[in-house]
Design a protein around this motif. Structure first.
Motif, short mmCIF file in Angstrom:
data_model
loop_
_atom_site.label_atom_id
_atom_site.label_comp_id
_atom_site.label_asym_id
_atom_site.label_seq_id
_atom_site.Cartn_x
_atom_site.Cartn_y
_atom_site.Cartn_z
N GLN A 19 32.30 36.35 38.08
CA GLN A 19 31.74 35.57 37.10
C GLN A 19 32.94 34.96 36.06
N TYR A 20 34.23 35.60 36.25
CA TYR A 20 35.13 34.73 35.29
C TYR A 20 36.24 33.90 36.29
N VAL A 21 35.58 33.45 37.48
CA VAL A 21 36.44 32.49 38.39
C VAL A 21 36.36 31.09 37.52
N PRO A 22 35.13 30.76 37.29
CA PRO A 22 35.15 29.53 36.44
C PRO A 22 36.11 29.25 35.11
N ALA A 23 36.19 30.38 34.37
CA ALA A 23 37.09 30.19 33.50
C ALA A 23 38.47 30.24 33.77
N HIS A 24 38.70 30.90 35.09
CA HIS A 24 40.21 31.01 35.49
C HIS A 24 40.60 29.40 35.73
N LYS A 25 39.66 29.01 36.85
CA LYS A 25 39.86 27.52 37.20
C LYS A 25 40.21 26.52 35.90
N ALA A 26 39.14 26.73 34.67
CA ALA A 26 39.50 25.82 33.58
C ALA A 26 40.81 26.08 33.19
N TYR A 27 41.23 27.31 32.75
CA TYR A 27 42.47 27.85 32.45
C TYR A 27 43.69 27.03 33.37
N VAL A 28 43.58 27.29 34.58
CA VAL A 28 44.71 26.55 35.28
C VAL A 28 44.49 25.10 35.36
N GLN A 29 43.29 24.34 35.16
CA GLN A 29 43.68 23.09 34.90
C GLN A 29 44.09 22.64 33.44
N ASP A 30 43.93 23.52 32.51
CA ASP A 30 44.74 23.33 31.26
C ASP A 30 46.07 23.32 31.44
N LEU A 31 46.51 24.42 32.33
CA LEU A 31 48.10 24.55 32.27
C LEU A 31 48.51 23.18 33.05
N ILE A 32 47.81 22.83 34.20
CA ILE A 32 48.17 21.39 34.65
C ILE A 32 48.43 20.22 33.71
N ALA A 33 47.34 20.25 32.95
CA ALA A 33 47.28 19.00 31.99
C ALA A 33 48.72 19.34 31.09
N LYS A 34 49.05 20.57 30.80
CA LYS A 34 50.06 20.74 29.78
C LYS A 34 51.40 20.65 30.49
N GLY A 35 51.36 20.23 31.87
CA GLY A 35 52.68 20.21 32.50
C GLY A 35 53.37 21.20 32.95
N HIS A 36 52.63 22.47 33.31
CA HIS A 36 53.10 23.60 34.00
C HIS A 36 53.22 23.57 35.35
N LYS A 37 52.38 22.50 36.10
CA LYS A 37 52.36 22.40 37.52
C LYS A 37 51.83 23.50 38.05
N ALA A 38 50.65 24.23 37.61
CA ALA A 38 50.23 25.47 38.06
C ALA A 38 49.39 24.98 39.46
N LYS A 39 49.51 26.16 40.20
CA LYS A 39 48.53 26.15 41.57
C LYS A 39 48.35 27.76 41.59
N THR A 40 46.86 27.93 42.13
CA THR A 40 46.50 29.20 42.12
C THR A 40 45.81 29.12 43.42
N GLY A 41 45.67 30.47 44.02
CA GLY A 41 44.65 30.60 45.17
C GLY A 41 44.74 32.25 45.58
N TYR A 42 43.91 32.47 46.66
CA TYR A 42 43.74 33.85 46.95
C TYR A 42 44.03 34.02 48.66
N TRP A 43 44.51 35.26 48.79
CA TRP A 43 44.87 35.50 50.15
C TRP A 43 43.54 35.52 50.94
N ALA A 44 43.62 34.79 52.25
CA ALA A 44 42.74 34.63 53.37
C ALA A 44 42.28 36.19 53.87
N GLU A 45 43.21 36.98 53.98
CA GLU A 45 42.96 38.06 54.78
C GLU A 45 43.04 39.32 53.96
N LEU A 46 43.19 39.16 52.57
CA LEU A 46 43.67 40.39 51.75
C LEU A 46 42.84 40.17 50.62
N GLY A 47 42.56 41.10 49.51
CA GLY A 47 42.06 40.86 48.23
C GLY A 47 43.27 40.47 47.57
#
Length: 88
Positions: A19-47
């Motif tokens: 339920q918080y993933v959409p807000a997290h994605k928007a937060y990361v997009q905002d970091l990118i827009a502000k020049g922080h060069k953010a990248k985010t993701g999850y482990w394929a085989e682990l939590g």
């Protein structure tokens, strides 16, 4: 600008987390827009997952992470490290 890595582990069930993933994605997009060069993701085989971003200092990095909706809503526990890149 220094690079920082937030390594995270989920602490809640998947429906709560999701339920918080959409807000997290928007937060990361905002970091990118502000020049922080953010990248985010999850482990394929682990939590859990990771976010890489730039900040002026550890203090700024800590402030950035504190605003992450996944952190604010207690969905993850994390470690924050400055990553000193040797080669690109």
């Amino acid at each position: 600008m220094p690079t920082f890595v937030k390594i995270e582990e989920g602490t809640v069930d998947k429906p709560t987390f999701d339920q918080y993933v959409p807000a997290h994605k928007a937060y990361v997009q905002d970091l990118i827009a502000k020049g922080h060069k953010a990248k985010t993701g999850y482990w394929a085989e682990l939590g859990g997952g990771m976010m890489v971003f730039e900040a002026e200092s550890m203090a700024e990095a800590q402030a950035i992470v504190a605003l992450d909706p996944l952190v604010k809503n207690g969905c993850v526990k994390y470690q924050l490290h400055e990553w000193r890149i040797v080669m690109e």
